[in-house]
Scaffold this active site. Structure first.
Site, PDB file in Angstrom:
ATOM      1  N   LYS A   1       0.854  -1.197   0.000  1.00 41.12           N
ATOM      2  CA  LYS A   1       0.000   0.000   0.000  1.00 41.12           C
ATOM      3  C   LYS A   1       0.885   1.240   0.000  1.00 41.12           C
ATOM      4  CE  LYS A   1      -3.861   2.075   2.644  1.00 41.12           C
ATOM      5  NZ  LYS A   1      -4.710   1.978   3.857  1.00 41.12           N
TER       6      LYS A   1
ATOM      7  N   SER B   1      -9.779   2.067   2.775  1.00 43.44           N
ATOM      8  CA  SER B   1      -8.857   2.763   1.901  1.00 43.44           C
ATOM      9  C   SER B   1      -7.842   1.852   1.206  1.00 43.44           C
ATOM     10  CB  SER B   1      -8.104   3.821   2.696  1.00 43.44           C
ATOM     11  OG  SER B   1      -7.284   3.212   3.685  1.00 43.44           O
TER      12      SER B   1
ATOM     13  N   SER C   1     -10.078  -0.167   7.074  1.00 48.35           N
ATOM     14  CA  SER C   1      -9.439  -0.119   5.749  1.00 48.35           C
ATOM     15  C   SER C   1      -8.709  -1.377   5.312  1.00 48.35           C
ATOM     16  CB  SER C   1      -8.454   1.042   5.689  1.00 48.35           C
ATOM     17  OG  SER C   1      -9.147   2.209   5.375  1.00 48.35           O
TER      18      SER C   1
END
Ligand code: GLN
Length: 480
Positions: free
Chosen positions: A73, A148, A172
């Site tokens: 990420k 997210s 997330s």
């Protein structure tokens, strides 16, 4: 192949890291224009790391993740590799240092294919807040992959990396894992170091693996967990062998089902799939008990005071001076700040900074921030009481399956409700996992959430591992 299978294939030299890394890079080239899970693909760095891994494998000096291609990420600070947090304000930032979770992966021999898309500063539930544009759900590319960590979930589901790290402040990791049909675990607050993880809300943020199987999550968590002198909130406790915690049955295990998590507004197919999953847990030998977490209804309101308050403070460092995007028309410092922050941050981030600044301001602090802290304590106590009676709690991860891109962008409140089942766990600092537990009528994945007391990740692996062995939801593949 799962990470576990890949490790075995690499060790027995059935395949080389260079071959598998090239195969992933080809697949990214072929499919990622459709999915948009990557912000940055680092072909050169990946092939170099794969070459080093192959040398070590040849010499019999393989480390725990030697040669395994992963995506990361884009919230993790990676030395020499662009790190954007999904924001214009960091769109060209190349860090001079490496954060702890990714350093541990690199030191275990993992190969980084690149950096994955996310909502700007991890604020969102759909990746639609990314400066780089949304990622798409591999099960239906008109739909969101969650957020997210949506790029991470989409990449794992679409087989564009073997596994990845996400972060979870209010859901997330778990919510995107749920809507993309993969496994994601948010460990206990403090179990994994946050050093070199771009901060959103520091008392809630936690790092965790997102993978295709429970066993893979156990392998990755063992690698990244543990105390770190660079993060004073990391817990100085030994890291157990999470794989060893996985057992075939659930005899003697008490599992609670909280009535507050089966509410109106939940998609009927989701509730049905979760109830069926509870039936499977029972057949595996678990005792199922009805429980109550009475303050659940205050979780979203509490979270949307505490998280923005902390974000407004954490994001003050992006001022156009020290690093990141700068807009300077020569009108002085205040104008430079205003222009850099107004242009560098997107709408959602600005909304959160304003809410956070407001709830922390002198006249409102008692009414909002202090109240939220009190509510947070009540939510934490609900769990403490429940865990006097049960070993684990199961709920749906998300009230609905993946929604359409654009469907909720006009209504932030509607978007915030995506995390109604995941947020309480962060407020209480507890570990939580999402595992695939079915599909809705449109063929979209549904997730089962498993929660446990602080530092009881082994209980989560025990329950999820047994459930996974008894079902085949995690083996289905999206129709790319
Ligand atoms: N969707 C939630 C938010 O927007 C949670 C995000 C997260 O866990 N980082 O804040």
């Amino acid at each position: 192949m799962t990470i576990e299978q890949l490790i075995a294939a690499l060790r027995s030299r059935k395949i080389s890291s260079t071959e598998i890394t090239k195969a992933y890079l080809d697949r990214i080239e072929e499919f990622d224009s459709e999915i948009h899970s990557y912000i940055t693909v680092d072909s050169k760095g990946a092939l170099e790391a794969a070459h080093i891994a192959d040398e070590r494998l040849k010499k019999g000096e393989a480390r725990s993740l030697e040669g395994v291609p992963m995506g990361i990420k884009d919230i993790f600070v990676t030395e020499g590799l662009k790190t954007t947090a999904g924001s214009k304000i960091l769109h060209n930032w190349i860090p001079a240092y490496e954060g702890t979770p990714t350093r541990k992966l690199r030191e275990a021999g993992a190969v980084f294919l690149g950096k994955l898309n996310m909502d700007e500063f991890a604020m969102g539930s759909s990746t639609e807040n990314s400066y780089f544009g949304p990622s798409r759900n591999p099960w239906d590319t008109d739909r969101i992959p969650g957020g997210s960590s949506g790029g991470s979930a989409a990449a794992v589901a679409a087989r564009l990396c073997a596994g990845t790290l996400g972060t979870d402040t209010g859901g997330s990791i778990r919510q995107p894992a749920s809507v993309c049909g993969i496994v994601g675990i948010k460990p206990t607050y403090g179990r994994v170091s946050r050093y070199g993880v771009i901060a959103f809300a520091s008392s809630l943020d936690q790092v965790g693996p997102m993978t295709r199987s429970v066993r893979d999550a156990a392998i990755l968590l063992r690698c990244i967990a543990g105390h770190d002198p660079m993060d004073s909130t990391s817990i100085p406790k030994p890291v157990p062998d999470y794989l060893a915690a996985i057992k075939p049955d659930l005899k003697g295990m008490k599992i609670g089902v909280p009535k507050e998590y089966f509410i109106e507004g939940t998609q009927p197919e989701t509730a049905e799939a979760v109830k069926a999953a509870i039936g499977v847990l029972k057949n595996l030998g678990a005792e199922i008990d009805d429980i109550s977490l009475p303050h659940t209804e205050y979780a979203i309101a509490t979270y949307y005071i505490i998280a923005p308050a902390e974000a407004s403070s954490n994001l003050a460092r992006y001022d156009g001076v020290k690093y990141g995007y700068r807009k300077d028309e020569g009108d002085g410092l205040i104008e430079l700040y205003k222009a850099s922050r107004s242009e560098g941050f997107g709408d959602e981030v600005q909304r959160r900074i304003m809410i956070g600044t407001y709830v922390l301001s002198a006249g409102y602090y008692d009414a909002y921030y202090r109240k939220a802290m009190q509510a947070r304590t009540l939510i934490r106590r609900d769990f403490e009481r429940a865990f006097e009676k049960v070993d684990a709690i199961v709920t749906p991860t998300s009230p609905t399956t993946a929604f359409k891109i654009g469907e909720r962008t006009a209504d932030p409140l509607q978007m915030y409700l995506s995390d109604i089942f995941t947020v309480p766990c962060n407020l209480a600092g507890l570990p939580g996992m999402s595992v695939p537990c079915g599909f809705d009528n449109a063929g979209l994945p549904i997730g089962l959430q498993i929660l446990a007391p602080a530092l009881a990740e082994e209980t989560i692996f025990h329950v999820s591992g047994a459930y996974e062995s008894a079902t085949d939801w995690h083996l289905r593949q999206p129709p790319l």
